[in-house]
Design an enzyme around this catalytic site. Sequence first.
Site, short mmCIF file in Angstrom:
data_model
loop_
_atom_site.label_atom_id
_atom_site.label_comp_id
_atom_site.label_asym_id
_atom_site.label_seq_id
_atom_site.Cartn_x
_atom_site.Cartn_y
_atom_site.Cartn_z
N TYR A 215 0.74 -1.36 -0.08
CA TYR A 215 0.06 -0.03 0.06
C TYR A 215 0.78 1.28 0.03
CZ TYR A 215 -5.07 -0.73 0.08
OH TYR A 215 -6.34 -0.75 -0.35
N GLU B 248 -0.33 4.76 -0.40
CA GLU B 248 -1.48 5.96 -0.61
C GLU B 248 -0.42 7.48 -0.57
OE1 GLU B 248 -4.86 5.87 1.67
OE2 GLU B 248 -5.73 4.28 0.88
N THR C 238 -4.23 5.84 -21.76
CA THR C 238 -4.26 4.57 -21.30
C THR C 238 -2.70 4.13 -21.64
OG1 THR C 238 -5.32 3.63 -23.06
CG2 THR C 238 -6.49 3.89 -21.14
N ARG D 167 -2.34 -2.66 -18.51
CA ARG D 167 -3.64 -1.79 -18.16
C ARG D 167 -3.43 -0.75 -17.01
NH1 ARG D 167 -7.71 -4.91 -21.17
NH2 ARG D 167 -9.20 -3.05 -21.11
#
Length: 411
Positions: A43, A45, A215, A224
């Site tokens: 993680y 963030e 993208t 992706r």
Amino acid sequence: MKISDLIAKERRRQQETLMMIPSENYTYPEVRRAVGSVLMHKYSEGYAHRRYYQGNEIIDKIEDLAVENAKKLFGVPYANVQPYSGSPANATVYFALLQPGDKIMGLKLSGGGHLTHGHPNITFSGKYFQSTQYDVEPDGRIDYEKLEKLARTENPKLIVAGTTAYPRILDWKKFAKIADSVGAILMADIAHIAGLVAGGSHPSPVSYVHIVTTTTHKTLRGPRGAMIMITEKGLKLDEKMGEKIDKAIFPGLQGGPHNNTTAGIAITLEKSMGKTFASYAKAIVSNAKELADELLKYGFNLATGGTDNHLMVVDVRPFGIDGKTFAIALEKAGIIVNFNTIPHDPNPPFRPSGIRLGTPAVTARGMGKPQMKQIGKWILEVAKNYSNEKKLKSIKLQVKSLCKKFPVDLA
Ligand code: DSN
């Protein structure tokens, strides 16, 4: 059936059929390994060197690399590589730079735009923002004079220059003149053509627009994911644009970035810098032109009469069928495309008059002009025999044997 068996089957399908949906591609084995790596456990963030979680020393280096590669490849002063995909990237731009109810102006979906370019009622872009849309002409081309008139009447706050089913070069200079004349922010959505831009086979929007979204998995051949880039012109308009975009992604719209994808993007961007990638981009376009010429010769109608990029929109009505029937028949023959509206299509989107097909993935396999000629022949045969199961099966076997000669590393 086990998931591992289903993955093996999908691998075989991708190996043995012609992947001709223009937004699909084969990524590099290194990218697949990065995306499937331990990076997905973490993680992170926040942004590099300012995270809300400990243990991000290595992740910071990876994100820094991806950002630096994006800046270098596209020649921009700012890049954010955290958007999960194209729709969240576009949403981020609107939420960062506009207020709910502000007016945006993008190309209609039926004319080759995207849902997030202001498609009314059913998308965030048409629900939370006022949307006024431009269209292509019956011949499939954008009429820039008409676009200018519409912009002057409607006075949008933001104009989107971007497409998902437009086979021609986008005239960034004209878009810029129009946006500047009404004081609109100009956003280029280059999701489809990013690889062509990177490889020098489509003009870059960077000196004309304020902000670019893309993208990373279409002509660019990455995982992706998506990126948002701000140009010098964008920073001149608003020096805080970068901060606004950063905040709109996290904490505005997303949580922790997908670090595994970020690593895949970093690898992809590095691979897009060399001569090999430029040759690949060039070959995508020359293959598309070759295939378009074949299809025209055989009596198909093509929107705009051909292509300048990686894709074509084919009106299949001359063969007495609709796009959906044809796409299903092509699938039975091992040629994978999607049914698509043609400009000003009289038929509904679920059974439109055309198909959309492109050459990024077959070019990635190393196919060239002789193979495009052969594919054109098969497409004609399918059109003439769309209900003949035996014939479709025999084409499928021929497609499989061609694919065998052009293997792709899917390990
Ligand atoms: N769904 C993509 C395409 O196929 O063009 C656009 O997001």
